[in-house]
Scaffold this active site. Structure first.
Site, PDB file in Angstrom:
ATOM      1  N   TRP A 141      80.544  34.485  66.698  1.00 22.04           N
ATOM      2  CA  TRP A 141      80.157  35.410  67.644  1.00 22.04           C
ATOM      3  C   TRP A 141      81.373  36.306  67.542  1.00 22.04           C
ATOM      4  CZ3 TRP A 141      83.451  35.964  72.100  1.00 22.04           C
ATOM      5  CH2 TRP A 141      83.903  35.128  72.389  1.00 22.04           C
ATOM      6  N   LYS A 173      80.193  36.362  80.966  1.00 23.66           N
ATOM      7  CA  LYS A 173      80.318  36.511  82.280  1.00 23.66           C
ATOM      8  C   LYS A 173      79.663  37.156  82.607  1.00 23.66           C
ATOM      9  CE  LYS A 173      84.079  32.284  81.661  1.00 23.66           C
ATOM     10  NZ  LYS A 173      84.961  33.271  81.149  1.00 23.66           N
ATOM     11  N   SER A 238      88.870  28.012  74.277  1.00 24.47           N
ATOM     12  CA  SER A 238      88.095  27.389  73.730  1.00 24.47           C
ATOM     13  C   SER A 238      87.645  27.612  72.156  1.00 24.47           C
ATOM     14  CB  SER A 238      86.929  27.752  74.752  1.00 24.47           C
ATOM     15  OG  SER A 238      86.854  27.538  75.587  1.00 24.47           O
ATOM     16  N   TYR A 239      88.259  28.939  71.963  1.00 19.46           N
ATOM     17  CA  TYR A 239      88.540  29.960  70.357  1.00 19.46           C
ATOM     18  C   TYR A 239      89.124  29.792  70.108  1.00 19.46           C
ATOM     19  CZ  TYR A 239      83.000  29.846  72.707  1.00 19.46           C
ATOM     20  OH  TYR A 239      82.186  28.611  73.078  1.00 19.46           O
ATOM     21  N   TYR A 240      89.748  30.281  68.877  1.00 25.87           N
ATOM     22  CA  TYR A 240      91.040  29.876  68.233  1.00 25.87           C
ATOM     23  C   TYR A 240      90.838  31.038  67.242  1.00 25.87           C
ATOM     24  CZ  TYR A 240      91.828  25.222  70.372  1.00 25.87           C
ATOM     25  OH  TYR A 240      91.969  24.504  71.249  1.00 25.87           O
ATOM     26  N   HIS A 241      90.768  32.150  67.762  1.00 27.17           N
ATOM     27  CA  HIS A 241      90.903  33.525  67.297  1.00 27.17           C
ATOM     28  C   HIS A 241      91.397  34.133  68.552  1.00 27.17           C
ATOM     29  CE1 HIS A 241      89.660  37.327  65.147  1.00 27.17           C
ATOM     30  NE2 HIS A 241      90.259  37.585  66.386  1.00 27.17           N
ATOM     31  N   PHE A 242      92.405  35.167  68.132  1.00 27.42           N
ATOM     32  CA  PHE A 242      93.009  35.429  69.220  1.00 27.42           C
ATOM     33  C   PHE A 242      92.430  36.331  70.622  1.00 27.42           C
ATOM     34  CE2 PHE A 242      96.595  38.387  72.139  1.00 27.42           C
ATOM     35  CZ  PHE A 242      96.662  37.086  72.637  1.00 27.42           C
ATOM     36  N   HIS A 243      92.012  36.096  71.690  1.00 25.37           N
ATOM     37  CA  HIS A 243      91.955  36.773  72.553  1.00 25.37           C
ATOM     38  C   HIS A 243      92.338  36.760  73.964  1.00 25.37           C
ATOM     39  CE1 HIS A 243      89.901  33.222  72.786  1.00 25.37           C
ATOM     40  NE2 HIS A 243      89.842  32.980  74.488  1.00 25.37           N
TER      41      HIS A 243
HETATM   42  O1  G7M Z   1      88.678  29.904  76.848  1.00 26.87           O
HETATM   43  P1  G7M Z   1      88.781  31.015  76.183  1.00 26.87           P
HETATM   44  O2  G7M Z   1      89.989  31.722  76.049  1.00 26.87           O
HETATM   45  O3  G7M Z   1      89.039  30.797  74.563  1.00 26.87           O
HETATM   46  O4  G7M Z   1      87.772  32.141  76.950  1.00 26.87           O
HETATM   47  C1  G7M Z   1      86.891  32.261  75.551  1.00 26.87           C
HETATM   48  C2  G7M Z   1      86.123  33.760  76.281  1.00 26.87           C
HETATM   49  O5  G7M Z   1      84.904  34.052  75.868  1.00 26.87           O
HETATM   50  C3  G7M Z   1      84.995  33.272  77.659  1.00 26.87           C
HETATM   51  O6  G7M Z   1      84.979  34.308  78.884  1.00 26.87           O
HETATM   52  C4  G7M Z   1      84.273  33.597  77.409  1.00 26.87           C
HETATM   53  O7  G7M Z   1      83.006  33.562  78.764  1.00 26.87           O
HETATM   54  C5  G7M Z   1      83.494  34.493  76.161  1.00 26.87           C
HETATM   55  N1  G7M Z   1      83.077  34.806  75.006  1.00 26.87           N
HETATM   56  C6  G7M Z   1      82.496  33.242  74.978  1.00 26.87           C
HETATM   57  N2  G7M Z   1      81.345  33.766  73.230  1.00 26.87           N
HETATM   58  C7  G7M Z   1      79.950  32.820  72.542  1.00 26.87           C
HETATM   59  C8  G7M Z   1      81.185  34.983  73.460  1.00 26.87           C
HETATM   60  C9  G7M Z   1      80.287  36.098  73.105  1.00 26.87           C
HETATM   61  O8  G7M Z   1      79.187  35.695  72.331  1.00 26.87           O
HETATM   62  N3  G7M Z   1      80.300  37.316  73.875  1.00 26.87           N
HETATM   63  C10 G7M Z   1      80.826  37.411  74.463  1.00 26.87           C
HETATM   64  N4  G7M Z   1      81.045  38.965  75.179  1.00 26.87           N
HETATM   65  N5  G7M Z   1      82.077  37.301  75.010  1.00 26.87           N
HETATM   66  C11 G7M Z   1      81.884  35.551  74.858  1.00 26.87           C
END
Ligand code: G7M
Length: 315
Positions: A141, A173, A238-243
């Site tokens: 994603w 969200k 939750s996802y290990y790509h910096f955000h």
């Molecule tokens: O916990 P972590 O820092 O990894 O947060 C990941 C964020 O990515 C969460 O706030 C999720 O609501 C958001 N997120 C997850 N997914 C699968 C998506 C997506 O497909 N699109 C968007 N725009 N945000 C996502």
């Protein structure tokens, strides 16, 4: 595409409740769609305050009212509210389909624990976990967003530079309407930073310029000043790509911005500035990090629970 997604959601066969929070008004359901596991997460939306004067209107505000009780100056009613999915939705409903075991664990009610991740535990075990979690399509994603294959029409701002660039867009969200629950994500183009553990003082210019570009973009698009925004990262994410998370200060979204998970971007930059004084080789990998983990989380099951019992991690 929208119709297929709706048909999928309507074909959901309920199996069990994973979690329910009556305070935050959220519900997580597990079920199947065409034989494959699926999760529905539902959250009641905030009140629409764009036309507060209409709140008591019997056609556009409170539709029907039942008086439950009256006592002196106190009256309590139950009511239905005028709603529409485009301007005033009743609930925000997310579907994950097909979902994995990791999703089921993540959305299940579970006991939480504080854990202390030393630099040694990080180096020896957690890096192995992170490497595993970057494989198997978990970041699809993210790459879809970066490649403009998904959500491109929702992009608020993009800096296309491969090294310092990023995409700013609504987090899944957010309901895209309620300003006081504004929730945006910054997804960076570079792929070499898996979490804040990868930061050293070398990254200070990258983070400060990202911060300032995000603030300008949010101010231009939503007229929101910097002091109405919480800008933070998660450890563990939750996802290990910096955000980075960019959220309205009034939005109280349960676990996302709480102590033991969220770290303000400003604090990250300050910590890196202090580290710089000790030499640029020192970085977040050298810190002891204390955070919250649920019992269903693989890091708990495979690393911290065994370590707590004096056993070898199973990662
Ligand atoms: O916990 P972590 O820092 O990894 O947060 C990941 C964020 O990515 C969460 O706030 C999720 O609501 C958001 N997120 C997850 N997914 C699968 C998506 C997506 O497909 N699109 C968007 N725009 N945000 C996502």
């Amino acid at each position: 595409m929208a119709e297929i997604a709706e048909q999928d959601l309507r074909a959901f066969k309920f199996e069990r409740i994973l979690n329910e929070d009556t305070g935050r008004k959220t519900l997580n359901l597990l079920g199947t769609i065409k034989g494959l596991p699926a999760i529905i997460t539902a959250e009641k939306t905030a009140f629409n305050t764009t036309s507060p004067s209409l709140f008591v209107s019997p056609s556009e505000g409170l539709l029907s009212l039942t008086l439950l009780q009256k006592n002196d100056i106190y009256h309590w009613f139950l009511s239905t509210i005028s709603q529409s999915p485009t301007s005033n939705a009743a609930a925000k409903v997310n579907l994950i389909y097909p979902c994995t075991d990791a999703h089921i664990k993540k959305y299940s009610a579970q006991q939480l624990h504080m854990v202390v991740e030393t630099p040694e535990i990080y180096e020896k075990y957690v890096t192995r976990y992170i490497t595993q979690k970057t494989k198997g399509g978990r970041l699809n994603w993210v790459y879809n967003i970066l490649d403009h294959k998904a959500e491109s029409e929702k992009i608020v701002f993009e800096d296309e530079d491969r090294e310092v660039g990023f995409i700013l867009l609504p987090d899944l969200k957010w309901d895209l309407v309620t300003m006081t629950s504004l929730y945006l994500s910054v997804i960076v183009h570079r792929t070499d930073i898996r979490s804040i553990r990868d930061f050293t003082p070398i990254h200070i210019p990258f983070l400060t310029s990202l911060r300032s570009k995000v603030l300008t973009a949010v101010s231009q698009k939503y007229s929101l000043p910097a002091d109405l925004l919480k800008i933070y990262v998660h450890y563990q994410p939750s996802y290990y790509h910096f955000h980075v998370h960019v959220v309205h200060i009034s939005h109280d979204m349960g676990g996302s911005a709480t102590v033991g998970k969220a770290i303000l971007l400003d604090d990250v930059i300050q910590t890196l500035r202090l580290m710089e004084k000790g030499g640029s080789l020192i970085g977040y990998k050298d810190l002891e990090m204390t955070y919250v983990l649920g019992e269903e989380h693989d890091l708990w099951k495979k690393i911290f629970e065994p370590l707590g019992k004096g056993e070898e991690p199973t990662i």
